[in-house]
Design an enzyme around this catalytic site. Sequence first.
Site, PDB file in Angstrom:
ATOM      1  N   GLY A  45     -26.921  18.780  44.469  1.00 57.29           N
ATOM      2  CA  GLY A  45     -26.573  19.698  43.397  1.00 57.29           C
ATOM      3  C   GLY A  45     -25.275  19.393  42.680  1.00 57.29           C
ATOM      4  O   GLY A  45     -24.924  20.075  41.720  1.00 57.29           O
ATOM      5  N   HIS A  46     -24.529  18.386  43.122  1.00 60.46           N
ATOM      6  CA  HIS A  46     -23.285  18.052  42.430  1.00 60.46           C
ATOM      7  C   HIS A  46     -23.581  16.969  41.398  1.00 60.46           C
ATOM      8  O   HIS A  46     -23.543  15.793  41.695  1.00 60.46           O
ATOM      9  CB  HIS A  46     -22.196  17.597  43.413  1.00 60.46           C
ATOM     10  CG  HIS A  46     -20.841  17.543  42.776  1.00 60.46           C
ATOM     11  ND1 HIS A  46     -20.215  16.369  42.479  1.00 60.46           N
ATOM     12  CD2 HIS A  46     -20.006  18.528  42.376  1.00 60.46           C
ATOM     13  CE1 HIS A  46     -19.042  16.624  41.924  1.00 60.46           C
ATOM     14  NE2 HIS A  46     -18.892  17.931  41.850  1.00 60.46           N
ATOM     15  N   PHE A  47     -23.897  17.402  40.219  1.00 56.04           N
ATOM     16  CA  PHE A  47     -24.343  16.598  39.085  1.00 56.04           C
ATOM     17  C   PHE A  47     -25.769  16.113  39.321  1.00 56.04           C
ATOM     18  O   PHE A  47     -26.004  15.078  39.931  1.00 56.04           O
ATOM     19  CB  PHE A  47     -23.391  15.446  38.751  1.00 56.04           C
ATOM     20  CG  PHE A  47     -22.054  15.924  38.289  1.00 56.04           C
ATOM     21  CD1 PHE A  47     -21.918  16.546  37.073  1.00 56.04           C
ATOM     22  CD2 PHE A  47     -20.939  15.787  39.094  1.00 56.04           C
ATOM     23  CE1 PHE A  47     -20.688  17.027  36.643  1.00 56.04           C
ATOM     24  CE2 PHE A  47     -19.708  16.248  38.684  1.00 56.04           C
ATOM     25  CZ  PHE A  47     -19.583  16.874  37.458  1.00 56.04           C
TER      26      PHE A  47
END
Length: 148
Positions: A45-47
């Site tokens: 979910g981080h980028f």
Amino acid sequence: MNKENIIQKLPYTKPFLFVDEIIEIDDIHIKGAYTFLQDEYFYKGHFKDNPITPGVILTECMAQIGMACFGIYLLKGEWNQAKNGIAITSSDMNFYKPVYPTEKVVVIAEKEYFRFNKLKCKVAMYNSEDILVAKGIVSGMTFMKNDE
């Protein structure tokens, strides 16, 4: 105290341990490395579709090597994991390049001061191409754990 022994004394475990090896250490500086694995929990979910390592994790990696490992070494055997704790007290970081999954980084820290169990260091992180990724200042301290 040998390099491997220092890592074993850290109060961290996976998935929050960001030190693979200590390359060199003396009373003035430390150099250590960590490889960010493809499946690290923070990439989800981080980028979306292009994960990069969050700056807070890069800061933590620099603090674990440049402040925690270095501080344990500088205490010259006085560190007791059962009785002592480590806390970062401040950081000031600048980021220059992203760090992607599977990248190995090298952290170099130079002591600014160490007294009264407080350590302040200049830290720099480089990628495998020896390009500066981030640099700044980390400070921290050891403390006695509460027995209660």
